[in-house]
Structures are given as structure tokens and as C-alpha cells.
Design an enzyme around this catalytic site. Structure first.
Site, mmCIF file in Angstrom:
data_model
loop_
_atom_site.group_PDB
_atom_site.id
_atom_site.type_symbol
_atom_site.label_atom_id
_atom_site.label_comp_id
_atom_site.label_asym_id
_atom_site.label_seq_id
_atom_site.Cartn_x
_atom_site.Cartn_y
_atom_site.Cartn_z
ATOM 1 N N TYR A 8 36.881 37.761 53.216
ATOM 2 C CA TYR A 8 37.820 37.481 52.122
ATOM 3 C C TYR A 8 38.978 36.623 52.636
ATOM 4 O O TYR A 8 39.341 35.613 52.024
ATOM 5 C CB TYR A 8 38.332 38.811 51.552
ATOM 6 C CG TYR A 8 39.084 38.673 50.249
ATOM 7 C CD1 TYR A 8 38.412 38.394 49.060
ATOM 8 C CD2 TYR A 8 40.469 38.829 50.194
ATOM 9 C CE1 TYR A 8 39.103 38.273 47.852
ATOM 10 C CE2 TYR A 8 41.161 38.719 48.998
ATOM 11 C CZ TYR A 8 40.482 38.441 47.828
ATOM 12 O OH TYR A 8 41.171 38.324 46.633
ATOM 13 N N SER A 37 44.805 33.930 47.248
ATOM 14 C CA SER A 37 45.329 35.290 47.508
ATOM 15 C C SER A 37 46.302 35.211 48.681
ATOM 16 O O SER A 37 46.188 34.315 49.525
ATOM 17 C CB SER A 37 44.168 36.219 47.875
ATOM 18 O OG SER A 37 44.657 37.452 48.374
HETATM 19 N N1 LIG Z 1 43.464 41.774 41.849
HETATM 20 C C1 LIG Z 1 44.102 41.418 42.947
HETATM 21 O O1 LIG Z 1 44.841 42.212 43.547
HETATM 22 C C2 LIG Z 1 43.967 40.002 43.452
HETATM 23 C C3 LIG Z 1 44.904 39.576 44.413
HETATM 24 C C4 LIG Z 1 44.809 38.281 44.911
HETATM 25 C C5 LIG Z 1 43.818 37.430 44.444
HETATM 26 N N2 LIG Z 1 42.919 37.864 43.518
HETATM 27 C C6 LIG Z 1 41.881 36.923 43.058
HETATM 28 O O2 LIG Z 1 41.933 36.805 41.651
HETATM 29 C C7 LIG Z 1 40.656 36.415 41.162
HETATM 30 C C8 LIG Z 1 40.260 37.313 40.007
HETATM 31 O O3 LIG Z 1 40.110 38.648 40.490
HETATM 32 P P1 LIG Z 1 40.475 39.945 39.639
HETATM 33 O O4 LIG Z 1 41.403 40.739 40.449
HETATM 34 O O5 LIG Z 1 40.833 39.579 38.253
HETATM 35 O O6 LIG Z 1 39.076 40.709 39.727
HETATM 36 P P2 LIG Z 1 38.026 41.180 38.636
HETATM 37 O O7 LIG Z 1 38.691 41.926 37.531
HETATM 38 O O8 LIG Z 1 36.958 41.841 39.429
HETATM 39 O O9 LIG Z 1 37.481 39.817 38.033
HETATM 40 C C9 LIG Z 1 36.610 38.977 38.748
HETATM 41 C C10 LIG Z 1 36.031 37.991 37.774
HETATM 42 O O10 LIG Z 1 35.185 37.098 38.508
HETATM 43 C C11 LIG Z 1 33.940 37.024 37.852
HETATM 44 N N3 LIG Z 1 32.877 36.762 38.821
HETATM 45 C C12 LIG Z 1 32.670 37.342 40.016
HETATM 46 N N4 LIG Z 1 31.560 36.853 40.593
HETATM 47 C C13 LIG Z 1 31.061 35.936 39.719
HETATM 48 C C14 LIG Z 1 29.926 35.096 39.723
HETATM 49 N N5 LIG Z 1 29.054 35.084 40.755
HETATM 50 N N6 LIG Z 1 29.715 34.274 38.669
HETATM 51 C C15 LIG Z 1 30.562 34.279 37.619
HETATM 52 N N7 LIG Z 1 31.657 35.047 37.552
HETATM 53 C C16 LIG Z 1 31.899 35.868 38.586
HETATM 54 C C17 LIG Z 1 33.758 38.375 37.169
HETATM 55 O O11 LIG Z 1 32.941 38.211 36.033
HETATM 56 P P3 LIG Z 1 31.497 38.921 35.800
HETATM 57 O O12 LIG Z 1 31.545 40.257 36.432
HETATM 58 O O13 LIG Z 1 31.373 38.920 34.302
HETATM 59 O O14 LIG Z 1 30.550 37.981 36.432
HETATM 60 C C18 LIG Z 1 35.187 38.672 36.716
HETATM 61 O O15 LIG Z 1 35.447 38.047 35.471
HETATM 62 C C19 LIG Z 1 39.703 36.465 42.347
HETATM 63 O O16 LIG Z 1 39.504 35.166 42.863
HETATM 64 C C20 LIG Z 1 40.458 37.330 43.359
HETATM 65 O O17 LIG Z 1 40.085 37.034 44.685
HETATM 66 C C21 LIG Z 1 42.976 39.137 43.000
#
Ligand SMILES: NC(=O)c1ccc[n+]([C@@H]2O[C@H](COP(=O)([O-])OP(=O)(O)OC[C@H]3O[C@@H](n4cnc5c(N)ncnc54)[C@H](OP(=O)(O)O)[C@@H]3O)[C@@H](O)[C@H]2O)c1
Length: 253
Positions: free
Chosen positions: A151, A137
Site C-alpha cells: 500500500y 494517501s
Molecule cells: N479510508 C481511508 O482511511 C483512506 C485514507 C487514505 C486514502 N484512501 C484511499 O481512498 C480511496 C477510496 O477508498 P475508501 O476508503 O473510500 O474505500 P472503500 O469504501 O473500500 O471504497 C473503495 C472503492 O474502490 C472500488 N474498487 C476497488 N477495487 C476496484 C476494482 N478492481 N475495480 C473497480 N472499483 C474498485 C470499490 O468499488 P467496488 O467494491 O464496487 O468494486 C469502492 O467503490 C482509495 O484509493 C484509498 O486507498 C482511503
């Protein structure tokens, strides 16, 4: 990009960026293992991934991590690409009672799980001379969010993990890179327990804080990840790729 015959694991692919990445690889011919805790959501994503392996597992649990590797190798016989995407945010202040609880939970998912899964995957990825992409991120590069110390720390450490193991694994023919998105419209804020109103206000604020005044979608992050995992990026390892609509340019997050 062509991933015909390649085996790709995408953690956290039940929603958001991970789902977009898994769909992208499947569209490009890969055999995909999709991973998350929510089986129903995984089944929905699976419909767009051309008969993927669905692995219901918690990446913070030892048996969950072993299951991901064992089931993938059992079904497909090898691992070419590991996408460490599963992640979460828990925003609090160092002054709050729950500061340590938040720190432990965020580090367990965003860092420890990545190290554990990578450790078990590396012997397989060395055999295929494959590669690893970590989803970090901009929060790993700048102190982006109030109350975000766990984070920020988890993603900064993840970037250094990328650089460290890239240099270790280069002689084995394995590449390792990070993609560091800015705001991407996913469930991540809703999953932090915000109200709909707070969630919308947060997206609005983040949009205004990017130079391009936009929020990314998962697919554009997936395009960058797929490029890095492909042979087109054969000369790239240990690198951190920011895709943030200019949030760092206009960096008063
Ligand atoms: N969205 C943003 O603005 C943003 C910006 C920068 C970086 N990121 C990064 O991108 C990545 C994906 O995030 P997202 O934005 O797509 O969020 P999201 O829609 O909340 O997706 C998070 C994913 O991680 C899985 N997850 C979380 N904890 C887990 C665990 N203990 N075991 C297995 N799976 C787990 C969730 O699956 P389940 O709920 O099915 O377990 C879900 O599929 C993350 O690393 C986040 O830090 C996001």
C-alpha cells in the site's frame, strides 16, 4: 463551485470517499459517471447523483478500463475531469507467503489501473483542457501502517505519477494533482476481511494518532477534490494535498 456542463468520471464511487466525491460533483451541476464492481451499491449512490451514468467495471481489467472511457464518451461526448479514486489495501509482511500476491493485487488496483485509465482518458481531457485528481494517501508519504509495504509503495508511486504527468501535460493545458487523506471512515478496513472488533480497534488507534484526534468523513475529502478540479485552482498542478487531521505532525503511526 460550479461544474455545470462538465463531465466527471469518479472511479470507486460505489462507496466511501468516491461516493462522496461523485455526490459532491453532481450537486455542483456536473454530469457524473460512477464506476465500481458492485452494481447494487452504485445504484444506491446514483439516487444522489442526478441521473448519472452507472458503469459496472473492474479497473484492473483491460476491458473494464476501455468500457469506462467508451461509455462515458458515448453518453456525454467528452471528459472534463477524471478522479482516480478506486483503491484497496492488503496488509501483510514481506516475510509472509502471500507477500507477492498482496503486492500484485494492490499494485494492480492502486497503480496500474490508474496509469491505464489515465492513458486512455488523456486525449479526451486535452480536448477539454480539463484536469485529473488522484486519491493517494498519507501512506504514500510516511510508512504509516505495519505490514503495509504494498500500500505504501503504491501510493508513493501514485504521487510521483501525479508529479510526472503534471509536468508532461501542463503544455496541453491539463492539470494533475493528488489528495492524500489520513484516516477517513469508509468500508476500506472492513473490505480487508477484518472482524468488526478489529475494524473498530483500528479506527480507534488511527484516531488517537492524529493531532486533531479525529477521523475525517468522505465529504471533507470531496470538498478538497472539487476545489482542485475547479477553476479556483487554475494555478495548481503537480501538487500533493495532505488532509490527515495532523497524522503526519504526530507521526508515530
Ligand atoms: N479510508 C481511508 O482511511 C483512506 C485514507 C487514505 C486514502 N484512501 C484511499 O481512498 C480511496 C477510496 O477508498 P475508501 O476508503 O473510500 O474505500 P472503500 O469504501 O473500500 O471504497 C473503495 C472503492 O474502490 C472500488 N474498487 C476497488 N477495487 C476496484 C476494482 N478492481 N475495480 C473497480 N472499483 C474498485 C470499490 O468499488 P467496488 O467494491 O464496487 O468494486 C469502492 O467503490 C482509495 O484509493 C484509498 O486507498 C482511503
Amino acid at each position: 463551485m460550479n461544474f455545470n456542463g462538465k463531465v466527471v468520471i469518479v472511479t470507486g464511487s460505489s462507496s466511501g470517499i468516491g461516493a462522496a466525491i461523485a455526490i459532491k460533483f453532481a450537486e455542483q451541476g456536473a454530469k457524473v459517471a460512477i464506476v465500481g464492481r458492485n452494481e447494487n451499491k452504485l445504484k444506491d449512490v446514483a439516487k444522489k447523483c442526478n441521473n448519472p451514468l452507472i458503469i459496472v467495471a473492474d479497473v484492473t481489467k483491460d476491458d473494464g478500463v476501455k468500457k469506462i472511457i467508451n461509455e462515458t464518451v458515448k453518453r456525454f461526448g467528452k471528459i472534463d475531469v477524471l478522479i482516480n479514486n478506486a483503491g484497496m489495501g492488503w496488509f501483510t509482511s514481506i516475510k509472509e507467503e502471500n507477500a507477492l500476491e498482496a503486492y500484485n493485487a494492490v499494485m494492480a488496483t492502486n497503480l496500474h489501473a490508474v496509469v491505464h485509465l489515465t492513458h486512455l482518458a488523456v486525449p479526451h481531457i486535452i480536448k477539454t483542457k480539463g484536469n485529473i485528481v488522484n486519491i493517494s494517501s498519507i501512506a504514500g508519504i510516511s510508512v504509516s501502517f505495519k505490514g503495509g509495504f504494498p500500500y505504501h509503495m503504491s501510493k508513493a508511486a501514485l504521487d510521483h505519477f501525479t508529479r510526472s504527468i503534471a509536468s508532461e501535460l501542463a503544455s496541453s493545458g491539463v492539470r494533475v494533482n493528488s489528495v492524500n487523506p489520513g484516516p477517513v471512515k469508509t468500508d476500506i478496513i472492513e473490505n480487508m476481511g477484518t472482524t468488526k472488533q478489529e475494524e473498530e480497534a483500528t479506527w480507534d488507534l488511527m484516531k488517537k494518532m492524529t493531532a486533531l484526534k479525529r477521523i475525517s468523513d468522505g465529504e471533507e475529502i470531496a470538498d478538497l477534490v472539487s476545489f482542485l478540479a475547479s477553476d479556483l485552482a487554475r494555478g495548481i498542478t503537480g501538487s500533493i494535498f495532505v488532509s490527515d487531521n495532523g497524522a503526519l505532525v504526530n507521526s508515530n503511526f
